[in-house]
Scaffold this active site. Structure first.
Site, PDB file in Angstrom:
ATOM      1  N   VAL A 130       0.767  -1.261   0.177  1.00  0.00           N
ATOM      2  CA  VAL A 130       0.084  -0.044  -0.068  1.00  0.00           C
ATOM      3  C   VAL A 130       0.703   1.398   0.030  1.00  0.00           C
ATOM      4  CG1 VAL A 130      -1.659   1.386   1.415  1.00  0.00           C
ATOM      5  CG2 VAL A 130      -1.762  -1.092   1.047  1.00  0.00           C
ATOM      6  N   SER A 131       0.664   2.223  -0.872  1.00  0.00           N
ATOM      7  CA  SER A 131       1.227   3.699  -1.075  1.00  0.00           C
ATOM      8  C   SER A 131       2.842   3.272  -1.151  1.00  0.00           C
ATOM      9  CB  SER A 131       0.921   4.205   0.338  1.00  0.00           C
ATOM     10  OG  SER A 131       1.180   5.763   0.102  1.00  0.00           O
ATOM     11  N   TRP A 132       3.599   3.855  -0.221  1.00  0.00           N
ATOM     12  CA  TRP A 132       5.045   3.456  -0.228  1.00  0.00           C
ATOM     13  C   TRP A 132       5.302   1.947  -0.227  1.00  0.00           C
ATOM     14  CZ3 TRP A 132       8.548   0.979   2.896  1.00  0.00           C
ATOM     15  CH2 TRP A 132      10.021   1.572   2.876  1.00  0.00           C
TER      16      TRP A 132
END
Length: 297
Positions: free
Chosen positions: A101-103
Site C-alpha cells: 500500500v502506498s510507499w
C-alpha cells in the site's frame, strides 16, 4: 471479523532487526506478505488480517518504524526487498502472495521483480511507479509530511478528509493503532523512494496483478494506478470508492475484491508448473542449533 492475535518476533536480517508479526490462518490460503505505507506500523493492518482468517498474514515494521530500531545507514528499495526475503527465509515461507500500500506498494513492486519466483499474486493499492508518478494535491502532501499526523490523533482526524480524500469511517481505529516513527526511520523511508522507479521492469513482472486505485485519492491520484496497470502484463485495474486510505474507510467494499482475486483459480498457461510450491512449512520443521524444533514466530 475474526479476532485473532498476531505472534510477534524480532528477526535480524543483516545489520537490521525487524519487528515482525504473523497472523496465523486456519485454512489453506497461500500466505500473504504485506508491505505497509510510509511511517506505518504493523498494527495498522489488523483489520485486514482479521478479515482474512484462512491464510497467514506476514508483516514487519520498516527500520525506525513501530518496534523496529532505525537502520544505521540509508537503504535502497532493492535492499528493503532483501530484508523481506530474509524474513520469509527465517519464518520458513517459500512462495507467497504479496500486497503493498502506498510507499509499501513501491516496495512490493521491487520485491515482485527481484524475487519473482517467490511471488504468486501481487496486489498494489494506492501506489505508483515512483519517480514518474503524477503527484497529489499540494495541500494534502504538505499535511502528509507534517509529523503531527503521527503524534496527535486529533490533528489527523481534523485533516483526515484533506489528507486522504475520504470520509472518516474507520478513522478512529486507525488513529488509535498508529505509532509515531522515529525521525531517522521516516527520513530513510523518504530517501529510499527518491529517484526510484519501477517503469523499466514493470513489463517483466510475472505475477498475476491486481491494481487498486481510489477514485478520490488526494495523495496518489488514480491515474497512477491506470499507468501501473497499463505497463504490467495482464494486470487488472479496479478503481474503488474513497481516497488514499480506502482500505480503512471502504473495507467492506474493498476486502471482498482482494479475497476474490487471491482465491480465484489461476489461468492455465503453456508450460506452467502445476505443483503448489507455496504451501507453508510445518511450524516445527525448523530447528535450533541444539536440534530442538523452533517455531516460526
Amino acid at each position: 471479523m475474526n479476532d485473532r492475535t498476531p505472534r510477534y518476533r524480532d528477526i535480524r536480517v543483516g545489520s537490521n532487526v525487524l519487528r515482525t508479526a504473523v497472523w496465523e490462518g486456519k485454512g489453506h490460503g497461500r500466505p500473504l506478505l504485506f508491505f505497509n505505507g510510509i511511517g506505518a506500523n504493523i498494527e495498522l493492518i489488523a483489520p485486514l488480517a482479521e478479515a482474512m482468517p484462512d491464510r497467514d498474514i506476514i508483516a514487519f515494521d520498516a527500520p525506525g518504524v513501530g518496534g523496529s530500531p532505525a537502520a544505521a545507514l540509508p537503504y535502497r528499495p532493492w535492499q528493503f526487498a532483501r530484508m523481506a526475503a530474509g524474513i520469509l527465509d527465517e519464518l520458513g515461507y517459500s512462495e507467497v502472495d504479496v500486497m503493498g500500500v502506498s510507499w509499501g506498494g513501491a516496495m512490493a513492486q521491487q520485491f515482485a521483480f527481484q524475487f519473482a519466483s517467490r511471488v504468486h499474486r501481487l496486489i498494489l493499492a494506492a501506489t505508483s511507479a515512483g519517480f514518474f508518478m503524477v503527484p497529489g494535491k499540494p495541500a494534502a502532501l504538505a499535511k502528509l509530511a507534517h509529523p503531527k499526523r503521527y503524534m496527535n490523533p486529533d490533528y489527523m482526524m481534523q485533516h483526515f478528509e484533506m489528507l486522504y480524500g475520504d470520509e472518516q469511517d474507520g478513522a478512529d481505529g486507525h488513529a488509535r493503532r498508529l505509532r509515531a516513527p522515529s525521525f531517522r526511520g521516516y527520513f530513510y523511508q523518504l530517501l529510499a523512494g527518491m529517484g526510484w522507479t519501477s517503469v523499466p521492469f514493470l513489463p517483466f513482472l510475472k505475477a498475476d496483478t491486481l491494481v487498486l486505485a481510489g477514485e478520490n485519492d488526494q495523495i496518489v491520484p488514480q491515474v497512477n494506478g491506470r499507468f501501473l496497470a497499463s505497463l504490467i502484463p495482464g494486470a487488472r485495474l479496479e478503481v474503488v470508492p474513497g481516497g488514499h486510505l480506502f482500505l480503512v474507510s471502504r473495507a467492506k467494499e474493498v476486502i471482498p475484491l482482494i479475497r476474490d482475486f487471491l482465491d480465484e483459480a489461476p489461468a492455465r498457461r503453456p508450460f506452467a508448473r502445476s505443483d503448489f510450491a507455496g504451501e507453508r512449512r510445518f511450524r516445527g520443521t525448523r530447528r535450533t542449533a541444539a536440534g530442538k524444533p523452533r517455531p516460526a514466530v
